[in-house]
Design a protein around this motif. Structure first.
Motif, PDB file in Angstrom:
ATOM      1  N   SER A 138       9.733  -0.948  33.808  1.00 53.35           N
ATOM      2  CA  SER A 138      10.420  -2.410  33.361  1.00 53.35           C
ATOM      3  C   SER A 138       9.065  -3.052  32.429  1.00 53.35           C
ATOM      4  O   SER A 138       7.898  -2.826  32.506  1.00 53.35           O
ATOM      5  CB  SER A 138      10.342  -3.199  34.513  1.00 53.35           C
ATOM      6  N   GLY A 139       9.516  -3.954  31.738  1.00 53.91           N
ATOM      7  CA  GLY A 139       8.825  -4.583  30.861  1.00 53.91           C
ATOM      8  C   GLY A 139       9.396  -5.069  29.382  1.00 53.91           C
ATOM      9  O   GLY A 139      10.362  -4.306  29.136  1.00 53.91           O
ATOM     10  N   PHE A 140       9.178  -5.990  28.578  1.00 58.06           N
ATOM     11  CA  PHE A 140       9.685  -6.473  27.557  1.00 58.06           C
ATOM     12  C   PHE A 140       8.636  -5.712  26.501  1.00 58.06           C
ATOM     13  O   PHE A 140       7.544  -5.930  26.554  1.00 58.06           O
ATOM     14  CB  PHE A 140       9.815  -7.779  27.334  1.00 58.06           C
ATOM     15  N   TYR A 141       9.395  -5.322  25.381  1.00 56.05           N
ATOM     16  CA  TYR A 141       8.753  -4.787  24.292  1.00 56.05           C
ATOM     17  C   TYR A 141       9.399  -4.975  23.170  1.00 56.05           C
ATOM     18  O   TYR A 141      10.506  -4.662  22.846  1.00 56.05           O
ATOM     19  CB  TYR A 141       8.655  -2.989  24.305  1.00 56.05           C
ATOM     20  N   PRO A 142       8.917  -5.884  22.044  1.00 54.65           N
ATOM     21  CA  PRO A 142       9.460  -6.289  21.109  1.00 54.65           C
ATOM     22  C   PRO A 142       9.670  -4.959  19.937  1.00 54.65           C
ATOM     23  O   PRO A 142       8.512  -4.591  19.349  1.00 54.65           O
ATOM     24  CB  PRO A 142       8.928  -7.542  20.482  1.00 54.65           C
ATOM     25  N   ILE A 143      10.866  -4.736  19.420  1.00 56.36           N
ATOM     26  CA  ILE A 143      11.107  -3.409  18.582  1.00 56.36           C
ATOM     27  C   ILE A 143      12.157  -3.952  17.718  1.00 56.36           C
ATOM     28  O   ILE A 143      13.121  -4.451  18.308  1.00 56.36           O
ATOM     29  CB  ILE A 143      11.144  -2.343  19.461  1.00 56.36           C
TER      30      ILE A 143
END
Length: 169
Positions: free
Chosen positions: A131-136
């Motif tokens: 889990s986690g946010f990654y801007p792409i």
């Protein structure tokens, strides 16, 4: 008194010359047990004819080329050492020198659990595993870096974040 008499008579029957005479099968088995070469011993056991309880031929003699002298304990130990040395390397390729690849994002999608699925221009598809946010976004250049213990991380030069991924295609 009767119990004692029965015990004595049963002991006499057990050790009488009639019961002491071994059957041909027992003789054949005993003959095979005395062989020291494993290949010869196996051939001897195979030669025993169980339907008539006799040895179909005498103990077979093998040519020196056919005699295989192996110690099963040593062979098992070597196999165990080989298996233990390969533990954890099941997925590892023989030649694997690449530490990182860089490619441009062709498509970004999300799974039902909101995990990022990234398709690159080199036709590789990678999926987020933690889990986690990654801007792409599409059109950006991103790196897939090798981590410890067979893990991989998605990263780029524009931000400080990484995302643990695995290749699905």
């Amino acid at each position: 008194m009767i119990k004692r008499l029965l015990t004595i008579s049963s002991l006499l029957l057990c050790f009488s010359p009639i019961s002491m005479a071994q059957s041909p099968l027992a003789n054949a088995l005993e003959q095979c047990r005395t062989l020291t070469q494993t290949a010869q011993r196996l051939a001897c056991y195979d030669a025993i004819n169980t339907s008539t309880n006799t040895l179909s031929t005498s103990a077979p003699t093998l040519a020196p080329a056919e005699v295989v002298q192996t110690k099963p304990e040593v062979a098992a130990e070597v196999d165990l050492k080989t298996i233990e040395s390969q533990f954890g390397h099941e997925r590892k390729q023989a030649v694997d020198n690449i530490e990182q690849i860089t490619s441009i994002v062709r498509k970004v999608s999300y799974s039902l659990r909101k995990e990022v699925i990234v398709e690159f221009e080199n036709d590789q598809v990678w999926r987020q595993t933690h889990s986690g946010f990654y801007p792409i976004s599409v059109g950006e250049a991103h790196h897939i870096k090798r981590g410890a213990v067979g893990s991989f991380y998605l990263a780029n030069d524009k931000n400080n974040r990484t995302l643990k991924v695995r290749r699905i295609d």
